[in-house]
Design an enzyme around this catalytic site. Structure first.
Site, mmCIF file in Angstrom:
data_model
loop_
_atom_site.group_PDB
_atom_site.id
_atom_site.type_symbol
_atom_site.label_atom_id
_atom_site.label_comp_id
_atom_site.label_asym_id
_atom_site.label_seq_id
_atom_site.Cartn_x
_atom_site.Cartn_y
_atom_site.Cartn_z
ATOM 1 N N ARG A 146 -26.003 -21.582 -6.120
ATOM 2 C CA ARG A 146 -26.701 -20.506 -5.864
ATOM 3 C C ARG A 146 -26.498 -19.952 -4.571
ATOM 4 O O ARG A 146 -25.883 -20.775 -3.564
ATOM 5 C CB ARG A 146 -28.220 -21.202 -5.647
ATOM 6 N N ASP A 199 -28.332 -7.212 -7.730
ATOM 7 C CA ASP A 199 -27.174 -8.530 -7.508
ATOM 8 C C ASP A 199 -26.082 -8.308 -8.445
ATOM 9 O O ASP A 199 -26.259 -8.107 -9.932
ATOM 10 C CB ASP A 199 -27.910 -9.921 -7.649
ATOM 11 N N LYS A 248 -31.993 -20.014 -15.774
ATOM 12 C CA LYS A 248 -32.904 -19.561 -14.807
ATOM 13 C C LYS A 248 -34.057 -19.211 -15.449
ATOM 14 O O LYS A 248 -34.458 -18.846 -16.626
ATOM 15 C CB LYS A 248 -32.120 -17.900 -14.568
ATOM 16 N N LYS A 269 -35.544 -10.002 -13.802
ATOM 17 C CA LYS A 269 -34.486 -10.900 -14.813
ATOM 18 C C LYS A 269 -34.640 -9.954 -16.323
ATOM 19 O O LYS A 269 -33.625 -10.458 -17.141
ATOM 20 C CB LYS A 269 -34.617 -12.051 -15.005
ATOM 21 N N ARG A 304 -25.491 -8.498 -2.602
ATOM 22 C CA ARG A 304 -26.517 -7.420 -2.975
ATOM 23 C C ARG A 304 -26.432 -6.271 -2.077
ATOM 24 O O ARG A 304 -26.131 -6.028 -1.235
ATOM 25 C CB ARG A 304 -27.951 -8.417 -1.940
ATOM 26 N N ARG A 361 -23.155 -12.730 -0.313
ATOM 27 C CA ARG A 361 -23.694 -14.058 -0.141
ATOM 28 C C ARG A 361 -22.874 -14.909 -0.851
ATOM 29 O O ARG A 361 -22.849 -15.143 -2.126
ATOM 30 C CB ARG A 361 -25.139 -13.903 -0.750
ATOM 31 N N ASN A 413 -33.914 -6.400 -8.686
ATOM 32 C CA ASN A 413 -35.048 -6.730 -7.729
ATOM 33 C C ASN A 413 -35.924 -5.656 -7.255
ATOM 34 O O ASN A 413 -35.411 -4.720 -6.564
ATOM 35 C CB ASN A 413 -34.461 -7.606 -6.795
#
Length: 331
Positions: A245, A285, A173, A138, A223, A237, A295
């Protein structure tokens, strides 16, 4: 590949994984199919020990070792792995270490990256531990501000209030969590932000991340997997009804998703940095037109992409690993 590689897999307990979704399992199956030997250990069984004293002016020997098991894997529910006896191995004697334990990205995680640096460059660690340590997902994304939605990282209550006043509908977050844990949407009429901040800062010294809510998330949080900086595939997703989420384990629905022109633009912008830092397996993402996370710790999505697109990204990852271990030898 000219020879079988000795591959150590640093991961969470293998007995509890979902073999139909776990990306580490897919990587292990691919390595085994290529004739590489697998050895499994948990980070809690790793230790760094200095060698015996040396004559004055010479370097002390350092040794990183772990207790674990030789392992074979199979896509068979209830019998997906078989361990050899517990043994201790020098991790510096391995050709490859896959650092695949899940976050949270806390001091234990950071310490493991420091320890793994001791076996480089003789052993290839995927992803590079120094780069992982310097790129919490992040925060790394903030180096690409032109790709992000409006974002704030802070402890300061006045800055938080000003951000909410400007953007009204926001996402909150934790910086170092995973899997969507602790992620909240605060709508314009929501009266719980102050209580949420009080609860977080009473329990943690870490700042929080705030982002403008992107309505495009209702169409999905994509993703995208990059292999050594190159886009290899994607899965969308879609959040469940009533859920902000999109993570699969909280009810998100996976669906096929081609790479758009904007997706490729984002990948082209960040790819060289990922490649230069030794980040071979990365999952980003994207919501709408915006990059929200990079990530690098333990990315997922390989099996979902394979089911929709028939693309075996684990093969591309192992092609790249093999090229790095033995440059010039064709996979």
């Amino acid at each position: 590949m000219a020879r079988s590689l000795k591959v150590a897999v640093q991961m969470d307990p293998i007995d509890s994984i979902n073999i139909d979704a776990d990306s580490t399992f897919a990587l292990m199956l691919e390595a085994q199919a290529r004739g590489h030997s697998l050895w499994h250990y948990e980070v809690r069984h790793m230790a760094l020990k200095e060698g015996a004293a040396r004559p004055a002016g010479t370097k002390r020997e350092e040794r990183l070792f772990a207790r674990g098991h030789a392992v074979t894997v199979a896509r068979q529910k209830g019998a997906h792995y078989s361990f050899g006896p517990m043994e201790t191995r020098d991790l510096g004697s391995m050709d490859v270490v896959l650092m695949r334990q899940d976050p949270p990205f806390d001091m234990a995680y950071i310490t493991a990256t420091h320890m793994l640096e001791h076996i480089q460059p003789g052993t290839l660690v995927v992803n590079d531990p120094a780069a992982v340590r310097n790129a919490p997902e992040k925060i790394m994304v903030t180096h690409f501000p032109h790709l992000m939605p409006p974002t704030l990282i802070t402890w300061d209550l006045e800055a938080i209030r000003a951000f909410r006043a400007e953007y009204k509908d926001i996402i909150v977050k934790p910086l170092y969590g995973n899997g969507g844990a602790g992620v909240f949407r605060i709508k314009p009429d929501d009266e719980n932000l102050a209580a949420l901040l009080e609860m977080h800062f009473a329990r943690s010294r870490e700042p929080l991340m705030f982002q403008r809510y992107e309505a495009a998330v209702r169409r999905g949080d994509k993703r995208i997997i990059l292999v050594d900086g190159e886009p290899a595939g994607a899965v969308n997703r879609v959040p469940a009804e009533g859920e902000a989420r999109s993570n699969m384990h909280v009810g998100g629905r996976a669906e096929k998703s081609p790479l758009t022109a904007r997706d490729l633009e984002i990948c082209a912008a960040i790819g060289p940095t990922l490649r230069d830092q030794g980040l071979i397996f990365v999952g980003i993402d994207v919501i709408g037109d915006y990059l929200t996370e990079i990530n690098v710790t333990s990315p997922t999505g390989l099996q979902e992409i394979a089911r929709f697109d028939g693309v075996r990204i684990e093969a591309a990852i192992w092609d790249r690993i093999e090229e790095k271990v033995e440059p010039g030898v064709a996979a």
